[in-house]
Design a protein around this motif. Structure first.
Motif, PDB file in Angstrom:
ATOM      1  N   VAL A  80       0.862  -1.181   0.000  1.00 35.84           N
ATOM      2  CA  VAL A  80       0.000   0.000   0.000  1.00 35.84           C
ATOM      3  C   VAL A  80       0.900   1.233   0.000  1.00 35.84           C
ATOM      4  O   VAL A  80       1.818   1.322   0.822  1.00 35.84           O
ATOM      5  N   LYS A 138       0.761   4.173   1.122  1.00 42.49           N
ATOM      6  CA  LYS A 138       0.870   4.898   2.392  1.00 42.49           C
ATOM      7  C   LYS A 138       1.747   4.158   3.399  1.00 42.49           C
ATOM      8  O   LYS A 138       2.314   4.765   4.306  1.00 42.49           O
ATOM      9  N   ASP A 150      -7.774   3.810   8.384  1.00 40.67           N
ATOM     10  CA  ASP A 150      -7.566   3.753   6.940  1.00 40.67           C
ATOM     11  C   ASP A 150      -8.380   2.649   6.272  1.00 40.67           C
ATOM     12  O   ASP A 150      -8.602   1.576   6.840  1.00 40.67           O
ATOM     13  N   PHE A 209      -8.307   0.803   2.350  1.00 42.64           N
ATOM     14  CA  PHE A 209      -7.620   0.687   1.068  1.00 42.64           C
ATOM     15  C   PHE A 209      -8.306  -0.391   0.232  1.00 42.64           C
ATOM     16  O   PHE A 209      -8.749  -1.413   0.766  1.00 42.64           O
ATOM     17  N   TRP A 229      -3.637   0.119  -5.936  1.00 43.80           N
ATOM     18  CA  TRP A 229      -4.345   0.441  -4.710  1.00 43.80           C
ATOM     19  C   TRP A 229      -4.976   1.826  -4.839  1.00 43.80           C
ATOM     20  O   TRP A 229      -4.443   2.695  -5.507  1.00 43.80           O
ATOM     21  N   ARG A 230      -6.105   1.997  -4.183  1.00 38.38           N
ATOM     22  CA  ARG A 230      -6.659   3.333  -3.986  1.00 38.38           C
ATOM     23  C   ARG A 230      -7.149   3.432  -2.548  1.00 38.38           C
ATOM     24  O   ARG A 230      -7.427   2.409  -1.897  1.00 38.38           O
ATOM     25  N   GLN A 231      -7.233   4.645  -2.045  1.00 39.59           N
ATOM     26  CA  GLN A 231      -7.665   4.833  -0.671  1.00 39.59           C
ATOM     27  C   GLN A 231      -9.148   5.184  -0.642  1.00 39.59           C
ATOM     28  O   GLN A 231      -9.619   6.051  -1.385  1.00 39.59           O
ATOM     29  N   ASP A 289     -12.224   6.885   5.183  1.00 34.73           N
ATOM     30  CA  ASP A 289     -11.839   6.316   6.473  1.00 34.73           C
ATOM     31  C   ASP A 289     -13.038   5.722   7.208  1.00 34.73           C
ATOM     32  O   ASP A 289     -14.187   6.162   7.050  1.00 34.73           O
ATOM     33  N   ASP A 325     -18.504   4.754  -1.853  1.00 31.65           N
ATOM     34  CA  ASP A 325     -17.457   5.185  -0.924  1.00 31.65           C
ATOM     35  C   ASP A 325     -18.091   5.929   0.256  1.00 31.65           C
ATOM     36  O   ASP A 325     -17.655   7.010   0.641  1.00 31.65           O
TER      37      ASP A 325
END
Length: 367
Positions: free
Chosen positions: A125, A127, A161, A163, A172-174, A177, A218
């Protein structure tokens, strides 16, 4: 015509003529020279490992391969493949060199393909390039892998987080939260949504709250409260009907695992309590499976070879089981066929050294 409509006003039916394709030299057919129905059939049969390369052919192919509807189409026709995604300690517990004494190992995600018994590792990931958040949770959703929560691998502070790994783009994308930081919670997924419940907060207080994450939108929504606090509970989805939050304990009952479960009905949108479904005092973390007749089972009770740290992942008609015979013993990997909910004798499989590390948790992904 395309057998399933796209959702959303901005999406176009991929088998209709599009202005986006007029700039291309070849025809607007999915596969030049073939009727669109036959072209779709050809692309549906492509293995998932070829999707990224095929997505570069044209915009229409890219949109097709990245569409959730295409995933369900392949699933309906039986062309998807179930793989096991494992949160696994790196071989020797290293990422960028040996660990200091007392330092926790770094973890990454390993993928096991049951058909050819091949292994590979997902890219880190962005991050967290040196290892996943410790004790993060996994779920699969519409052919994608979702990673949630855990502890920052450097500071050990809880994180919120989210992901998502797309096997088509191999990126990957975020996501948005989690509503709050929580650890050791139950997780499960069904029909494009990920469900979480229980665990504990930053102050180690056990939680009763539950939430649902909509992958496409999302967005998070609250599901109401469990019947009791459930720290270190385990999540299991049974069919497409229910999300089970198994066992766990309250803030004032540290380590005293309960024998009940809170069960959320996807259709009813309501919680109910199921009593006497788990051995009281026994930790359910990653060891809850579904056995004959849809009843819950403990992977650790399958064989003495996996009685410590047992993990089981269903892969269609097969199951991958990992665990050790004794505390501190070598980690073994086993496969067995499942017939009418009955699991036979475990068969040990050979695993490359770099994929032989301890498995913290895992899930299957149907790609």
């Amino acid at each position: 015509m395309f057998p399933w409509p796209f959702r959303g006003n901005k999406r176009k039916n991929l088998l209709e003529t599009s202005k986006d394709m007029e700039s291309f030299e070849f025809s607007t057919e999915l596969v030049p020279g073939l009727p669109n129905e036959l072209g779709l059939e050809c692309l549906t049969r492509l293995p998932y490992t070829a999707h990224r390369l095929a997505s570069g052919v044209c915009h229409r192919w890219r949109d097709l391969f990245q569409s959730p509807d295409f995933h369900y189409h392949r699933k309906k026709l039986g062309y998807t493949q179930k793989v096991a995604c494992l949160v696994q300690a790196f071989s020797g517990g290293t990422v960028n060199g040996p660990k200091r004494p007392g330092e926790l190992p770094s973890y990454g995600i390993s993928v096991f393909e049951s058909l050819n018994r091949g292994w590979y590792r997902l890219p880190p990931v962005p991050k967290y390039p040196n290892g996943l958040p410790l004790f993060c949770q996994l779920a699969s959703c519409e052919g994608k892998l979702v990673v949630m929560g855990g502890w920052n691998p450097v500071s050990y502070d809880p994180v919120a987080d989210v992901f998502i790994y797309d096997f088509t783009t191999q990126q990957w994308r975020q996501g948005k939260d989690m509503p709050s930081k929580r650890s050791f919670f139950a997780i499960g997924a069904c029909s494009g949504r990920v469900y979480i419940a229980g665990g504990h907060d930053e102050n180690k207080n056990a939680l009763r709250t539950a939430w649902v994450y909509d992958l496409r939108k999302d967005e998070w929504g609250q599901l109401g409260e469990l019947s009791k606090e459930r720290d270190e509970c385990e999540g299991v989805v049974i069919g497409e009907d229910e999300f089970w939050v198994v066992s766990g304990y309250g803030t004032e009952r540290q380590g005293q695992f309960d024998g009940s479960a809170d069960v959320y009905g996807f259709k009813s949108g309501e919680w109910r309590v199921a009593e006497g479904i788990w051995e009281p005092g026994q930790c359910p973390r990653s060891s809850v499976g579904i056995g004959k007749g849809g009843k819950l089972m403990n992977w650790a009770e399958l064989d003495t070879a996996v009685r410590v740290g047992a993990r089981g992942i269903m892969l269609g008609g097969r199951v991958l089981v990992t665990g050790s015979e004794y505390q501190g013993g070598p980690h073994g990997f086993y496969m067995e066929e499942v017939k009418e909910g009955q699991i036979g004798k475990l068969e040990k499989i050979n695993v490359p050294d770099e994929f032989s590390g301890f498995v913290q948790s895992g899930c299957f992904v149907e790609i």
